[in-house]
Design a protein around this motif. Structure first.
Motif, PDB file in Angstrom:
ATOM      1  N   ALA A 151       1.542 -21.883 -34.991  1.00  0.00           N
ATOM      2  CA  ALA A 151       2.896 -22.003 -34.630  1.00  0.00           C
ATOM      3  C   ALA A 151       3.160 -23.174 -33.779  1.00  0.00           C
ATOM      4  CB  ALA A 151       3.274 -20.731 -33.964  1.00  0.00           C
ATOM      5  N   LEU A 152       2.220 -23.745 -33.069  1.00  0.00           N
ATOM      6  CA  LEU A 152       2.391 -24.907 -32.258  1.00  0.00           C
ATOM      7  C   LEU A 152       2.022 -26.158 -32.732  1.00  0.00           C
ATOM      8  CD1 LEU A 152       2.002 -22.388 -30.406  1.00  0.00           C
ATOM      9  CD2 LEU A 152       0.363 -23.792 -28.761  1.00  0.00           C
ATOM     10  N   VAL A 153       2.058 -26.324 -34.233  1.00  0.00           N
ATOM     11  CA  VAL A 153       1.421 -27.525 -35.108  1.00  0.00           C
ATOM     12  C   VAL A 153       2.866 -28.747 -34.550  1.00  0.00           C
ATOM     13  CG1 VAL A 153       1.686 -28.621 -37.156  1.00  0.00           C
ATOM     14  CG2 VAL A 153       0.138 -26.752 -36.785  1.00  0.00           C
ATOM     15  N   GLY A 154       4.053 -28.179 -34.072  1.00  0.00           N
ATOM     16  CA  GLY A 154       4.998 -29.068 -33.855  1.00  0.00           C
ATOM     17  C   GLY A 154       4.598 -29.854 -32.673  1.00  0.00           C
ATOM     18  N   LYS A 155       3.675 -29.465 -31.638  1.00  0.00           N
ATOM     19  CA  LYS A 155       3.437 -30.268 -30.629  1.00  0.00           C
ATOM     20  C   LYS A 155       2.586 -31.485 -31.261  1.00  0.00           C
ATOM     21  CE  LYS A 155       2.582 -27.040 -26.811  1.00  0.00           C
ATOM     22  NZ  LYS A 155       1.382 -26.335 -26.052  1.00  0.00           N
TER      23      LYS A 155
END
Length: 459
Positions: A151-155
């Motif tokens: 869920a943190l791949v956006g970083k």
């Protein structure tokens, strides 16, 4: 122009359905979600643009077996500039791949690896042309309560504004696009063919108990061809494999607690037809490049249509007739509920986390990872939504077990598809299905002990 590049780099004369449209969007700098069935050549959709753009591609991948398979396929194709780092490598292999990173065309890494600051430094200065989210449904399915780093791949993506994003999957639940847009702050163009695999027939059988299931299953395995049997737990994996072995078949087991070497050995034996049957949890399947799997059996129903379609899609990648059979007995309802809801994170857990009160350590760990990127308000909404989705998928699968209409239409409807026409061998509710008749070798010959050998000598 694209056909020329396809012939130049891969020697193919034409694209499979969906490939060309995806590649054109990628080359035009568009963030793209490609939904193509298993075996339809999703890897080409990032490999060809990488060669055309002449910039490195980062592939964010969920499983070691998937990375290993794709790295192997690239190397067999003659690609030398490929690197991959995961926990299954020994220290020398890791160091070699770290040295290769800055020279690689294709870089395979997991989100957990990338989101460690000291690891991210290894790629942060690369001029990436493309970021690939392989098996992109994992962001929705796993990204909150199982593997929160997803869920943190956006970083990661935010750090490379010049690289466009290609998300690829064979299984797209109806909410996947909105999840990707929200998680990554992107607006994806969708290229979708179909999730329907016409060469796989669908059958379901209800039983009184597990003993009745087993009594039906064992004779079937005599002629089921290469077979995967999915079960709900490691314990059931071991027990069922033992029963099949005692019945006479060489059988492999596969679950998440095996070592990397053990998993690799079982995969190798199955792919090379040294063992005909694998009993596995859902950990098995992605990256198993075996085209002639004829039978997928779910000893226990999956907890959602997404999981079911993903797992049965591993059959018949060669296009030949294959079968998917699911089994159910009344106690399985409780089993499914336990799998889904026993350790689920709820809105109340998020409130407890906010107040700093006691929670099980595994829930705290997940929430701490997510809290680095999402607000408490967002987390409440995320887990309320996730709970409703789990319930929806669960009830859809319970409906499947008592269905009196077309199973194929029922399944693809969940994903917003309609059947234009049904294959000749569709499902047990509306077709005369062909029995798979591929004999599974070989019977296990029990070794005689010393006394038995002596007795045989003097008979």
């Amino acid at each position: 122009m694209l056909q020329h590049e396809l012939q130049k780099w891969f020697g193919f004369d034409s694209f499979k359905p969906g490939q060309q449209a995806i590649i054109e969007h990628v080359l035009n700098g568009k963030d793209t979600l490609g939904i193509l069935p298993t075996g339809s050549g999703k890897s080409l959709c990032y490999q060809l643009p990488t060669y055309i753009k002449q910039k490195p591609t980062l592939i964010i991948s969920p499983l070691i077996s998937l990375m290993d398979d794709q790295v192997m396929q690239l190397k067999l194709h003659g690609e030398h500039y490929v690197s991959c780092i995961h926990s299954g490598l020994d220290e020398n292999e890791k160091q070699q791949n770290m040295q290769l990173l800055k020279h690689s065309r294709f870089i395979f890494l997991s989100p957990e690896f990338l989101l460690q600051p000291h690891n991210f430094k290894l790629i942060q200065n690369l001029d990436l042309g493309l970021i690939v989210l392989d098996e992109a449904h994992c962001l929705s399915e796993w990204g909150y309560d199982f593997r929160p780093h997803y869920a943190l791949v956006g970083k990661i993506i935010d750090h490379f504004p010049e690289a466009n994003v290609l998300a690829l999957t064979a299984t797209a639940p109806p909410y996947l696009t909105s999840d990707l847009n929200q998680m990554l702050n992107k607006n994806f163009i969708i290229v979708k063919t179909t999730m329907n695999r016409e060469n796989i027939s669908l059958t379901h059988k209800n039983f009184e108990d597990d003993h009745a299931k087993l009594k039906w299953l064992l004779p079937l395995l005599e002629h089921s061809g290469p077979t995967i049997i999915y079960v709900s737990s490691k314990k059931m994996c071991l027990n069922l494999a033992k029963a099949i072995y005692q019945y006479g078949f060489l059988t492999g087991i596969y679950h998440g607690d095996l070592t990397y070497q053990e998993r690799h050995t079982v995969q190798h034996q199955f792919i090379n037809n040294e063992i005909p049957i694998i009993v596995a949890t859902s950990a098995f399947g992605m990256g198993i490049n075996k085209k002639d799997i004829r039978t997928i059996i779910h000893f226990h129903l999956t907890t959602s249509p997404s999981n079911y379609m993903q797992e049965i899609g591993r059959a018949g990648r060669d296009g030949a007739y294959s079968q998917a059979i699911s089994l159910f007995q009344p106690d399985d309802s409780y089993l499914l509920e336990t799998l889904l809801f026993a350790d689920v994170i709820t809105e109340e857990d998020v409130n407890t986390f906010e107040l700093g009160m006691f929670l099980p350590p595994e829930k705290i760990e997940i929430l701490e990872v997510l809290f680095s990127y999402y607000s408490i308000k967002q987390l409440r909404h995320i887990f309320a939504t996730a709970f409703q989705r789990k319930k929806q998928g669960y009830h859809r699968m319970l409906g499947y077990k008592q269905l009196d209409q077309c199973r194929r239409a029922y399944m693809v409807e969940f994903f917003g598809e309609e059947l234009s026409e049904k294959p000749n061998h569709c499902c047990d509710n509306d077709s005369e299905l062909i029995d798979i008749n591929i004999v599974n070798r070989k019977k296990v010959k029990r070794k005689m002990d010393y006394n038995e050998k002596l007795q045989n000598l003097f008979k």
